[in-house]
Design a protein around this motif. Sequence first.
Motif, mmCIF file in Angstrom:
data_model
loop_
_atom_site.group_PDB
_atom_site.id
_atom_site.type_symbol
_atom_site.label_atom_id
_atom_site.label_comp_id
_atom_site.label_asym_id
_atom_site.label_seq_id
_atom_site.Cartn_x
_atom_site.Cartn_y
_atom_site.Cartn_z
ATOM 1 N N GLY A 107 0.818 -1.215 0.000
ATOM 2 C CA GLY A 107 0.000 0.000 0.000
ATOM 3 C C GLY A 107 0.845 1.255 0.000
ATOM 4 O O GLY A 107 0.568 2.213 -0.728
ATOM 5 N N SER A 108 1.909 1.269 0.796
ATOM 6 C CA SER A 108 2.735 2.476 0.848
ATOM 7 C C SER A 108 3.516 2.657 -0.441
ATOM 8 O O SER A 108 3.735 3.778 -0.888
ATOM 9 N N SER A 109 3.915 1.553 -1.073
ATOM 10 C CA SER A 109 4.599 1.671 -2.370
ATOM 11 C C SER A 109 3.650 2.246 -3.410
ATOM 12 O O SER A 109 4.033 3.106 -4.206
ATOM 13 N N HIS A 110 2.419 1.780 -3.398
ATOM 14 C CA HIS A 110 1.423 2.292 -4.337
ATOM 15 C C HIS A 110 1.145 3.771 -4.058
ATOM 16 O O HIS A 110 1.067 4.583 -4.985
ATOM 17 N N THR A 111 1.016 4.116 -2.779
ATOM 18 C CA THR A 111 0.764 5.510 -2.409
ATOM 19 C C THR A 111 1.925 6.406 -2.845
ATOM 20 O O THR A 111 1.715 7.494 -3.369
ATOM 21 N N ALA A 112 3.146 5.925 -2.649
ATOM 22 C CA ALA A 112 4.312 6.710 -3.074
ATOM 23 C C ALA A 112 4.303 6.915 -4.581
ATOM 24 O O ALA A 112 4.613 8.005 -5.070
ATOM 25 N N ALA A 113 3.941 5.885 -5.322
ATOM 26 C CA ALA A 113 3.887 6.013 -6.779
ATOM 27 C C ALA A 113 2.800 6.992 -7.202
ATOM 28 O O ALA A 113 3.001 7.811 -8.106
ATOM 29 N N VAL A 114 1.649 6.937 -6.530
ATOM 30 C CA VAL A 114 0.553 7.855 -6.859
ATOM 31 C C VAL A 114 0.960 9.287 -6.562
ATOM 32 O O VAL A 114 0.770 10.188 -7.389
ATOM 33 N N TRP A 115 1.550 9.515 -5.379
ATOM 34 C CA TRP A 115 1.945 10.879 -5.024
ATOM 35 C C TRP A 115 3.074 11.381 -5.912
ATOM 36 O O TRP A 115 3.138 12.560 -6.250
ATOM 37 N N SER A 116 3.965 10.485 -6.290
ATOM 38 C CA SER A 116 5.046 10.882 -7.190
ATOM 39 C C SER A 116 4.480 11.311 -8.537
ATOM 40 O O SER A 116 4.905 12.317 -9.109
ATOM 41 N N ALA A 117 3.505 10.575 -9.034
ATOM 42 C CA ALA A 117 2.873 10.945 -10.311
ATOM 43 C C ALA A 117 2.145 12.285 -10.192
ATOM 44 O O ALA A 117 2.236 13.132 -11.083
ATOM 45 N N LYS A 118 1.441 12.482 -9.074
ATOM 46 C CA LYS A 118 0.741 13.755 -8.870
ATOM 47 C C LYS A 118 1.738 14.905 -8.787
ATOM 48 O O LYS A 118 1.513 15.984 -9.349
ATOM 49 N N TYR A 119 2.850 14.686 -8.085
ATOM 50 C CA TYR A 119 3.861 15.732 -7.939
ATOM 51 C C TYR A 119 4.478 16.087 -9.293
ATOM 52 O O TYR A 119 4.637 17.259 -9.620
ATOM 53 N N GLU A 120 4.812 15.070 -10.071
ATOM 54 C CA GLU A 120 5.406 15.326 -11.386
ATOM 55 C C GLU A 120 4.424 16.050 -12.300
ATOM 56 O O GLU A 120 4.810 16.952 -13.049
ATOM 57 N N LYS A 121 3.153 15.666 -12.223
ATOM 58 C CA LYS A 121 2.133 16.347 -13.023
ATOM 59 C C LYS A 121 2.017 17.806 -12.589
ATOM 60 O O LYS A 121 1.953 18.718 -13.420
ATOM 61 N N ARG A 122 2.027 18.033 -11.284
ATOM 62 C CA ARG A 122 1.925 19.397 -10.753
ATOM 63 C C ARG A 122 3.135 20.231 -11.178
ATOM 64 O O ARG A 122 2.988 21.393 -11.564
ATOM 65 N N GLU A 123 4.323 19.644 -11.105
ATOM 66 C CA GLU A 123 5.524 20.369 -11.513
ATOM 67 C C GLU A 123 5.474 20.711 -13.005
ATOM 68 O O GLU A 123 5.892 21.801 -13.404
ATOM 69 N N ALA A 124 4.973 19.806 -13.822
ATOM 70 C CA ALA A 124 4.851 20.081 -15.258
ATOM 71 C C ALA A 124 3.855 21.213 -15.502
ATOM 72 O O ALA A 124 4.098 22.092 -16.345
ATOM 73 N N GLU A 125 2.738 21.204 -14.765
ATOM 74 C CA GLU A 125 1.752 22.281 -14.907
ATOM 75 C C GLU A 125 2.341 23.617 -14.472
ATOM 76 O O GLU A 125 2.093 24.643 -15.112
ATOM 77 N N ILE A 126 3.112 23.615 -13.396
ATOM 78 C CA ILE A 126 3.737 24.855 -12.923
ATOM 79 C C ILE A 126 4.734 25.372 -13.952
ATOM 80 O O ILE A 126 4.782 26.577 -14.243
ATOM 81 N N ALA A 127 5.520 24.472 -14.523
ATOM 82 C CA ALA A 127 6.491 24.886 -15.548
ATOM 83 C C ALA A 127 5.779 25.459 -16.769
ATOM 84 O O ALA A 127 6.207 26.475 -17.336
ATOM 85 N N LYS A 128 4.680 24.839 -17.155
ATOM 86 C CA LYS A 128 3.906 25.324 -18.301
ATOM 87 C C LYS A 128 3.304 26.696 -17.997
ATOM 88 O O LYS A 128 3.358 27.610 -18.834
ATOM 89 N N ALA A 129 2.749 26.863 -16.793
ATOM 90 C CA ALA A 129 2.160 28.149 -16.413
ATOM 91 C C ALA A 129 3.233 29.231 -16.315
ATOM 92 O O ALA A 129 3.002 30.384 -16.706
ATOM 93 N N THR A 130 4.406 28.863 -15.817
ATOM 94 C CA THR A 130 5.502 29.829 -15.718
ATOM 95 C C THR A 130 5.940 30.290 -17.105
ATOM 96 O O THR A 130 6.143 31.489 -17.341
ATOM 97 N N ALA A 131 6.067 29.343 -18.020
ATOM 98 C CA ALA A 131 6.455 29.706 -19.391
ATOM 99 C C ALA A 131 5.400 30.593 -20.040
ATOM 100 O O ALA A 131 5.736 31.568 -20.735
ATOM 101 N N ALA A 132 4.124 30.286 -19.797
ATOM 102 C CA ALA A 132 3.047 31.115 -20.365
ATOM 103 C C ALA A 132 3.082 32.526 -19.780
ATOM 104 O O ALA A 132 2.891 33.513 -20.505
ATOM 105 N N GLU A 133 3.346 32.646 -18.480
ATOM 106 C CA GLU A 133 3.395 33.967 -17.839
ATOM 107 C C GLU A 133 4.597 34.765 -18.344
ATOM 108 O O GLU A 133 4.493 35.966 -18.599
ATOM 109 N N ILE A 134 5.724 34.103 -18.514
ATOM 110 C CA ILE A 134 6.913 34.795 -19.036
ATOM 111 C C ILE A 134 6.642 35.286 -20.457
ATOM 112 O O ILE A 134 6.992 36.419 -20.816
ATOM 113 N N SER A 135 5.986 34.472 -21.257
ATOM 114 C CA SER A 135 5.638 34.875 -22.619
ATOM 115 C C SER A 135 4.669 36.050 -22.605
ATOM 116 O O SER A 135 4.838 37.007 -23.381
ATOM 117 N N ARG A 136 3.669 35.995 -21.718
ATOM 118 C CA ARG A 136 2.695 37.095 -21.619
ATOM 119 C C ARG A 136 3.396 38.388 -21.218
ATOM 120 O O ARG A 136 3.140 39.450 -21.775
#
Length: 124
Positions: free
Chosen positions: A35-64
């Motif tokens: 269960g903890s391995s699965h939870t770590a994998a889920v949170w890792s995926a959520k974190y990576e997705k969040r970091e990608a969204e932040i990078a995308k939003a940062t690039a969009a703001e810099i462009s704006r």
Amino acid sequence: MNLLDKLTGGYASPIKYGLIAAAIAATLGYTYHLGSSHTAAVWSAKYEKREAEIAKATAAEISRQAQANAMAKAAEQRRIAELEAANQALEQLIKEKSDEADADPDRDRPALSSSAGMRIDAIH
């Protein structure tokens, strides 16, 4: 069971319950680990997705911001050109009025003539 009691000196029942408890604990530990391995994998995926969204939003703001700065610079250049043109026109008007004042026959009078007052008013 009697043979086990004889071999262990009467401790067969506690040993049996201990082995059962150890098996249950091992099963729970293994399940918890899965269960903890699965939870770590889920949170890792959520974190990576969040970091990608932040990078995308940062690039969009810099462009704006870059686009907004470019538009502001263009507006600034237009305004500077307008001010320079107005300044040239004002300088030309002042030169014309100065030439008129130099040509005015009443320029040496101690008070202003009506034409001198009109020349001054034309500047404002």
